[in-house]
Design an enzyme around this catalytic site. Structure first.
Site, PDB file in Angstrom:
ATOM      1  N   ASN A 189     -46.065 -40.858 -10.114  1.00 28.07           N
ATOM      2  CA  ASN A 189     -45.168 -41.035  -9.139  1.00 28.07           C
ATOM      3  C   ASN A 189     -45.942 -41.272  -7.584  1.00 28.07           C
ATOM      4  O   ASN A 189     -46.345 -40.014  -7.166  1.00 28.07           O
ATOM      5  CB  ASN A 189     -43.991 -40.158  -8.901  1.00 28.07           C
TER       6      ASN A 189
ATOM      7  N   HIS B 101     -38.571 -48.047  -8.286  1.00 31.01           N
ATOM      8  CA  HIS B 101     -39.423 -46.899  -7.960  1.00 31.01           C
ATOM      9  C   HIS B 101     -39.913 -46.244  -9.171  1.00 31.01           C
ATOM     10  O   HIS B 101     -39.107 -46.059 -10.221  1.00 31.01           O
ATOM     11  CB  HIS B 101     -38.603 -45.918  -7.156  1.00 31.01           C
TER      12      HIS B 101
ATOM     13  N   CYS C 275     -39.645 -41.362  -1.109  1.00 32.18           N
ATOM     14  CA  CYS C 275     -39.802 -42.350  -2.207  1.00 32.18           C
ATOM     15  C   CYS C 275     -39.180 -43.881  -1.949  1.00 32.18           C
ATOM     16  O   CYS C 275     -39.386 -44.566  -2.383  1.00 32.18           O
ATOM     17  CB  CYS C 275     -39.654 -41.995  -3.560  1.00 32.18           C
TER      18      CYS C 275
HETATM   19  O1  UT7 Z   1     -39.324 -39.870  -6.756  1.00 35.25           O
HETATM   20  C1  UT7 Z   1     -38.128 -39.206  -7.081  1.00 35.25           C
HETATM   21  C2  UT7 Z   1     -38.551 -37.744  -7.182  1.00 35.25           C
HETATM   22  N1  UT7 Z   1     -38.808 -37.494  -8.452  1.00 35.25           N
HETATM   23  C3  UT7 Z   1     -38.124 -37.801  -9.679  1.00 35.25           C
HETATM   24  O2  UT7 Z   1     -37.571 -38.875  -9.944  1.00 35.25           O
HETATM   25  C4  UT7 Z   1     -38.203 -36.895 -10.914  1.00 35.25           C
HETATM   26  C5  UT7 Z   1     -36.698 -36.627 -11.439  1.00 35.25           C
HETATM   27  N2  UT7 Z   1     -36.887 -35.741 -12.559  1.00 35.25           N
HETATM   28  C6  UT7 Z   1     -37.597 -35.746 -13.745  1.00 35.25           C
HETATM   29  O3  UT7 Z   1     -38.424 -36.843 -13.780  1.00 35.25           O
HETATM   30  C7  UT7 Z   1     -37.370 -34.918 -14.931  1.00 35.25           C
HETATM   31  O4  UT7 Z   1     -36.166 -34.034 -14.679  1.00 35.25           O
HETATM   32  C8  UT7 Z   1     -38.725 -33.938 -15.153  1.00 35.25           C
HETATM   33  C9  UT7 Z   1     -39.823 -34.820 -15.546  1.00 35.25           C
HETATM   34  C10 UT7 Z   1     -39.231 -33.309 -13.777  1.00 35.25           C
HETATM   35  C11 UT7 Z   1     -38.313 -32.741 -16.238  1.00 35.25           C
HETATM   36  O5  UT7 Z   1     -37.969 -33.317 -17.260  1.00 35.25           O
HETATM   37  P1  UT7 Z   1     -36.711 -32.920 -18.038  1.00 35.25           P
HETATM   38  O6  UT7 Z   1     -36.596 -33.559 -19.274  1.00 35.25           O
HETATM   39  O7  UT7 Z   1     -35.433 -32.845 -16.941  1.00 35.25           O
HETATM   40  O8  UT7 Z   1     -37.059 -31.445 -18.492  1.00 35.25           O
HETATM   41  P2  UT7 Z   1     -36.504 -29.830 -17.843  1.00 35.25           P
HETATM   42  O9  UT7 Z   1     -36.839 -29.976 -16.288  1.00 35.25           O
HETATM   43  O10 UT7 Z   1     -35.348 -29.635 -18.501  1.00 35.25           O
HETATM   44  O11 UT7 Z   1     -37.457 -28.972 -18.597  1.00 35.25           O
HETATM   45  C12 UT7 Z   1     -37.652 -28.738 -19.971  1.00 35.25           C
HETATM   46  C13 UT7 Z   1     -38.449 -27.695 -20.448  1.00 35.25           C
HETATM   47  C14 UT7 Z   1     -38.567 -26.307 -19.693  1.00 35.25           C
HETATM   48  O12 UT7 Z   1     -38.703 -25.349 -20.520  1.00 35.25           O
HETATM   49  P3  UT7 Z   1     -37.589 -24.673 -21.043  1.00 35.25           P
HETATM   50  O13 UT7 Z   1     -36.669 -24.030 -20.090  1.00 35.25           O
HETATM   51  O14 UT7 Z   1     -36.642 -25.734 -21.772  1.00 35.25           O
HETATM   52  O15 UT7 Z   1     -38.173 -23.557 -21.967  1.00 35.25           O
HETATM   53  C15 UT7 Z   1     -39.718 -26.327 -18.812  1.00 35.25           C
HETATM   54  O16 UT7 Z   1     -40.055 -25.000 -18.405  1.00 35.25           O
HETATM   55  O17 UT7 Z   1     -39.889 -28.302 -20.172  1.00 35.25           O
HETATM   56  C16 UT7 Z   1     -40.685 -27.222 -19.508  1.00 35.25           C
HETATM   57  N3  UT7 Z   1     -41.513 -27.670 -18.602  1.00 35.25           N
HETATM   58  C17 UT7 Z   1     -42.783 -28.170 -19.022  1.00 35.25           C
HETATM   59  N4  UT7 Z   1     -43.299 -28.072 -20.101  1.00 35.25           N
HETATM   60  C18 UT7 Z   1     -44.685 -28.403 -20.136  1.00 35.25           C
HETATM   61  C19 UT7 Z   1     -41.613 -28.451 -17.225  1.00 35.25           C
HETATM   62  N5  UT7 Z   1     -42.592 -29.234 -16.814  1.00 35.25           N
HETATM   63  C20 UT7 Z   1     -43.390 -28.789 -17.736  1.00 35.25           C
HETATM   64  C21 UT7 Z   1     -44.704 -29.316 -17.898  1.00 35.25           C
HETATM   65  N6  UT7 Z   1     -45.403 -29.123 -19.245  1.00 35.25           N
HETATM   66  N7  UT7 Z   1     -45.521 -29.814 -17.206  1.00 35.25           N
END
Ligand code: UT7
Length: 320
Positions: A277, A247, A114
């Site tokens: 992204n 980004h 990225c």
């Molecule tokens: O380009 C550089 C590369 N990438 C990035 O910069 C991405 C960096 N990270 C992020 O943007 C965020 O961490 C995410 C968007 C990937 C995740 O957001 P978060 O607020 O950190 O959520 P989390 O990983 O803590 O997950 C929260 C909950 C989980 O459920 P439980 O364990 O709390 O019950 C996940 O299973 O959200 C759940 N979850 C989803 N639910 C619905 C994860 N993906 C999804 C989804 N739909 N697509």
């Protein structure tokens, strides 16, 4: 007289097909509400089966050349950033060169995920400002839809396909004022597509695997530090920045970074809502939008930033 490199034209391209969050609800266990609130993404574009990264790059490059009022023949260097090349080799830069109908000048790919466009633009600046190149074509192009596991809701909702390009030309006026690039391979495992090829077959998984939370925190810290490094090097304050173009991975990452830097969101260009992204394509896509809609005006200070797999990160400060 010191020579600078200056962006002479920008262009971008998004594939026709749009995949909305609502459509994703029927593919994986997710919701429009979750995706919008956690990431700010509303839709992403998906390349057609017969489109390759070089095709997206070609469309963006033609627009950048038109904007710069130059012909492909005027380009004497191509640096192309991609994580999703057309093939193992030749480089996508060479394939693009052929599609543009040019047969000379160095052409090579940069692989910094990225941060790829920031790495590519910083490299092109070295060639142009040293007089080795007159007009460089710098491209970020990605088809992440092909390295996504469409059964993995934690990654498949985040990415999209697209391309952005700029023509970087010699100039007596600034131009690119500074570039700062960083990498720390110690963080390679938190964001990777760890497959490899042996015996004609993929070993391991070719799909993106990510520790979302760790990446999130790393991204905010890296973007903040690289921005401060850039400001200090140019003796500028955050309030001097007219446009901040980081980004585009997650609106929460962008907002946290802008908040830490004290840059109001009105000065931040965001496109993550409309195409998710797009990795190396995200910065030139956002730059092209803000140039074409007239937000970016001559002499303004523009801060570009990338962060991604590797880990890699970096910033470029320029005067438009
Ligand atoms: O380009 C550089 C590369 N990438 C990035 O910069 C991405 C960096 N990270 C992020 O943007 C965020 O961490 C995410 C968007 C990937 C995740 O957001 P978060 O607020 O950190 O959520 P989390 O990983 O803590 O997950 C929260 C909950 C989980 O459920 P439980 O364990 O709390 O019950 C996940 O299973 O959200 C759940 N979850 C989803 N639910 C619905 C994860 N993906 C999804 C989804 N739909 N697509």
């Amino acid at each position: 007289m010191a020579m600078y490199s200056k962006i002479a034209g920008t262009g971008s391209y998004l594939p026709e097909k749009i995949l909305t969050n609502i459509e994703l609800e029927s593919i994986v266990d997710t919701s429009d509400e979750w995706i919008q609130t956690r990431t700010g993404i509303a839709q992403r574009h998906i390349a057609a089966d017969d489109q390759m990264a070089s095709d997206l790059a070609l469309a963006a490059s033609r627009r950048a050349l038109d904007a710069a009022n130059l012909k492909a023949q005027d380009i004497d260097l191509i640096i192309l950033a991609t994580t999703t090349p057309d093939m193992i080799f030749p480089s996508t830069a060479c394939i693009l060169q052929e599609k543009l109908g040019i047969t000379d000048g160095p052409a090579f790919d940069v692989q910094a995920v990225c941060s790829g466009f920031i790495y590519a633009l910083a490299t092109a600046d070295m060639f142009v400002s040293s007089g080795k190149s007159k007009n460089a074509l710098v491209v970020g192009t990605e088809i992440y839809s092909r390295i996504i596991d469409w059964k993995d809701r934690s990654t498949c909702v985040l990415f999209g396909d697209g391309a952005g390009a700029v023509v970087l030309s010699q100039s007596q006026q600034p131009g690119i004022l500074s570039s700062h690039l960083h990498a720390n391979g110690g963080y390679s495992k938190i964001l990777a597509a760890p497959g490899s090829i042996a015996g004609g077959k993929i070993q391991g998984t070719p799909f993106i695997a990510m520790e979302g939370n760790t990446v999130f925190k790393f991204a905010v810290k890296a973007l903040e530090e690289a921005a401060i490094e850039s400001l200090v090097a140019n003796n500028l304050q955050a309030s001097d920045i007219d446009w901040f173009i980081p980004h585009q991975a997650n609106i929460r990452i962008i907002k946290s970074t802008a908040h830490k830097l004290g840059i109001p969101m009105e000065k931040v260009v965001t496109t993550v809502d409309r195409h998710g992204n797009t990795s190396a394509a995200s910065v030139p896509l956002a730059l092209d939008l803000a140039v074409r809609d007239g937000r970016i005006q001559p002499d303004q200070y523009v801060l570009l930033e990338g962060v991604g797999g590797g880990f890699t990160w970096g910033s470029i400060l320029l005067q438009w």
